[in-house]
Enzyme design. Structure first.
Site: not given
Ligand code: NAD
Ligand code: DAU
Length: 350
Positions: A132-134, A157, A161, A288
């Site tokens: 993921t780009d996160e 998360y 990753k 969030r």
């Protein structure tokens, strides 16, 4: 050439589109879908190909090293496309351990299984890690994530990753494991579990429920139609250079609030409601924790080197997505019964 591929997480959102593409496009391949069928995994997503002669489903949990080793010895895959993961940021804030177990330990188990199976004979072998780009963290108002951007994950998360990405590269560096890795932006499209922004809001608009926008709604994401992600995975799996990373993105940034307003307008049209009806459901809720401000991918490497580009505009993709949800009410009803209601209460009750 005949090949056996294990695709992990193939019953989930992106995985099901990848499995379908490979099963239909490569009848000479044997495609094994390995999935634990967590709340996010659903074999209904693959009804159309479940009887294809080149398709097999195996229910297994990637955190179970023994089960994974046994399955790998039985099927002897030439390639692995690894998508299985806990994927929802909000759930990672509630229960980080599930993310560490599946995303970190589960990935390690798969790497150990291929290392043992391939035993240094890497000709024609490939481990594809879908990320993921996160992992790159959060951007300010300007700039883009490049393949060379340092990792700075901000949520449990994205940290899990990032850890899994590091493991894949470390196995490549240390043991010569042939891998490719992609970091993709936010996907949307059919079969997306309605805990994520777009399908959650489609479902809530259909049911006249509030649309819970976190914070001021000025967070930005770069949206890509899921079938374009599956196309990119096909291209990188077959043509990507060994041990390279490719960023995948939609060249399509939207602030959440602007996206939600567009969705409301389209839904009003499709449901035959008065303009403005759905927008009135927008409700600002608490933010969030640690919310990443902006993601934006520079996908020029995959574009220039492998010729990939998105094939669907956002207008088209969003329209197809809404149409899919409106004609798959039963799918939506099935996945939002039971445990979903408990999660929804816990996440949105205050
Ligand atoms: P998803 O949550 O819809 O599906 C995940 C799938 O993995 C499910 O079928 C689930 O049953 C399976 N799974 C979960 N834990 C497992 C375990 N322990 N063992 C075996 N199977 C297990 O996820 P998604 O949105 O389709 O994402 C797929 C992959 O793509 C993930 O690795 C995610 O990090 C990555 N990704 C997602 C996006 C996105 O926007 N959704 C963007 C970039 C990258
Ligand atoms: O960028 C890729 C990532 O995109 C993937 O790696 C993740 O698996 C995927 O879930 C997605 O993460 P996000 O956190 O960006 O997606 P989500 O749909 O949860 O949220 C998108 C934006 O909308 C984010 O800024 C939070 C906001 N949001 C989300 C929900 C669920 C709301 O305002 N309200 C909500 O109820």
């Amino acid at each position: 050439m005949s090949k056996t591929l294990i695709i992990t997480g193939g019953a989930g959102f992106i995985g099901s589109h990848v499995v379908r593409l490979f099963v239909n496009k490569y009848p000479e391949y044997k495609i094994v879908n390995l999935d634990a069928l967590t709340y996010a995994g659903n074999l209904e997503n693959l009804k159309d190909i479940e009887h294809a002669p080149n398709y097999t489903f195996v229910k297994a949990d990637i955190t179970d090293a023994n089960a994974i080793n046994t399955i790998f010895k039985e099927y002897k895959p030439d390639g692995v496309i690894h998508l299985a993961a806990e994927s929802h940021v909000d759930r990672s804030i509630i229960d980080p351990n599930a993310f560490i177990q599946t995303n970190v330990m589960g990935t390690a188990n798969l790497l150990n299984a291929v290392r043992a199976l391939w035993n240094g004979h890497f000709e024609g072998k490939r481990f594809y890690h879908v990320s993921t780009d996160e992992v790159y963290g959060s951007l300010g108002e300007t700039g883009f994530f490049l393949e060379t951007t340092p990792y700075e994950p901000q949520s449990p998360y994205s940290a899990s990753k990032a850890a899994s990405d590091h493991l894949v590269r470390a196995y490549g560096n240390t043991y010569g494991l042939p891998f490719v890795l992609t970091n993709c932006s936010n996907n949307y499209g059919p079969n997306h579990f309605p805990e994520k922004l777009i399908p959650l809001f489609i479902n809530n608009i259909c049911n006249n429920k509030p649309l819970p926008v976190y914070g001021d709604g000025k967070y930005t994401r770069d949206w890509l139609y899921v079938i374009d992600h599956a196309r990119a995975i096909d291209i990188v799996f077959h043509e990507g250079k060994c041990c390279e990373t490719y960023n995948i993105g939609g060249f399509n940034e939207w602030q959440n609030l602007e996206l939600v307003k567009l969705l409301c307008t389209k839904m009003d049209e499709k449901l035959g409601r008065q303009p403005g009806t759905s927008e009135r459901l927008i409700t600002y809720v608490k933010d969030r924790p640690g919310h990443d401000k902006r993601y934006a991918i520079d996908a020029s490497k995959i574009n220039k080197e492998l010729g990939w580009a998105p094939s669907v505009t956002f207008e088209e993709g969003l329209s197809k997505t809404i149409d899919w949800y409106l004609s798959n009410e039963e799918w939506l009803r099935n996945v939002t019964s039971g445990d979903y209601q408990k999660y929804y209460q816990a996440q949105y009750s205050n």
